[in-house]
Motif scaffolding. Structure first.
Motif, PDB file in Angstrom:
ATOM      1  N   UNK A 136       0.837  -1.196   0.000  1.00 31.27           N
ATOM      2  CA  UNK A 136       0.000   0.000   0.000  1.00 31.27           C
ATOM      3  C   UNK A 136       0.872   1.246   0.000  1.00 31.27           C
ATOM      4  N   UNK A 137       0.412   2.270  -0.695  1.00 29.47           N
ATOM      5  CA  UNK A 137       1.157   3.519  -0.814  1.00 29.47           C
ATOM      6  C   UNK A 137       0.264   4.683  -0.386  1.00 29.47           C
ATOM      7  N   UNK A 138       0.892   5.845  -0.270  1.00 29.79           N
ATOM      8  CA  UNK A 138       0.135   7.055   0.041  1.00 29.79           C
ATOM      9  C   UNK A 138      -0.100   7.218   1.526  1.00 29.79           C
ATOM     10  N   UNK A 139      -0.977   8.136   1.874  1.00 29.79           N
ATOM     11  CA  UNK A 139      -1.219   8.446   3.285  1.00 29.79           C
ATOM     12  C   UNK A 139      -2.173   7.450   3.953  1.00 29.79           C
ATOM     13  N   UNK A 162       3.650  10.100   4.750  1.00 27.81           N
ATOM     14  CA  UNK A 162       2.933  11.265   5.251  1.00 27.81           C
ATOM     15  C   UNK A 162       2.712  11.165   6.753  1.00 27.81           C
ATOM     16  N   UNK A 163       1.990  12.135   7.281  1.00 33.55           N
ATOM     17  CA  UNK A 163       1.771  12.157   8.731  1.00 33.55           C
ATOM     18  C   UNK A 163       0.762  11.087   9.167  1.00 33.55           C
ATOM     19  N   UNK A 164       0.883  10.697  10.412  1.00 36.93           N
ATOM     20  CA  UNK A 164      -0.120   9.819  11.014  1.00 36.93           C
ATOM     21  C   UNK A 164      -1.292  10.717  11.402  1.00 36.93           C
ATOM     22  N   UNK A 165      -2.494  10.414  10.938  1.00 34.38           N
ATOM     23  CA  UNK A 165      -3.644  11.289  11.235  1.00 34.38           C
ATOM     24  C   UNK A 165      -3.870  11.461  12.729  1.00 34.38           C
ATOM     25  N   UNK A 166      -4.104  12.687  13.132  1.00 31.13           N
ATOM     26  CA  UNK A 166      -4.315  12.983  14.551  1.00 31.13           C
ATOM     27  C   UNK A 166      -5.587  12.336  15.084  1.00 31.13           C
TER      28      UNK A 166
END
Length: 169
Positions: A136-139, A162-166
């Motif tokens: 898997x790719x992307x956020x 990318x960031x880990x979602x808050x």
């Protein structure tokens, strides 16, 4: 036949799943995990309208997951396809009717790719999502934070970025 379940787990079964299994529309569980089964997952499994558990893990199934499995949305609680050689995206999870009753989604150790679709969060009852060891790719979709019952999210060994979602507290 009045079968409501078939469990052929932990044997030495080989070959592919016969498409005729899809004719067993009263079946509530179908389990063939820990065998030596191969081939693609038959689209006819989508006709098993009473199916609650589909566990085909730890075999050598190949190909994409048929979109017809989406027809199981009103009943399917457990979908375990981990430890196979399945490919493609998770589009089978997001087509016309979401798997609304799904609690357990185990797809780890396959060859799935693409992004994790935000609409996976449409299965609001999910407690366990295992997508580890894929491509898997992307956020990470922030929508996963809306799954208030989620207790286990395994997304390790992918190509996520990318960031880990808050929202994933």
């Amino acid at each position: 036949l009045n079968l409501i379940g078939i469990s052929g787990a932990e044997n030495i079964f080989t070959g592919s799943i016969p498409s005729e299994v899809g004719l067993l529309t009263a079946l509530e569980f179908f389990e063939t995990f820990d065998n030596f089964m191969s081939g693609s997952i038959p689209s006819e499994l989508g006709n098993m309208s009473a199916l609650v558990e589909l566990i085909l893990s730890t075999n050598t199934h190949t190909g994409t997951v048929p979109s017809e499995l989406n027809k199981l949305g009103p009943t399917l609680v457990v979908l375990n396809l981990e430890r196979n050689s399945l490919t493609g995206s998770l589009s089978f999870l997001v087509e016309e009717s979401p798997l609304s009753e799904l609690v357990d989604l185990k797809l780890g150790t396959n060859n799935f790719g693409g992004t994790i679709p935000p609409s996976i969060a449409g299965s609001l009852k999910l407690t366990d999502i295992e997508l580890y060891e894929n491509a898997f790719t992307g956020p990470i979709p922030s929508e996963l934070g809306t799954l208030t019952s989620l207790t286990d999210l395994e997304i390790d060994i992918n190509r996520l970025e990318g960031p880990i979602p808050s929202d994933l507290n």
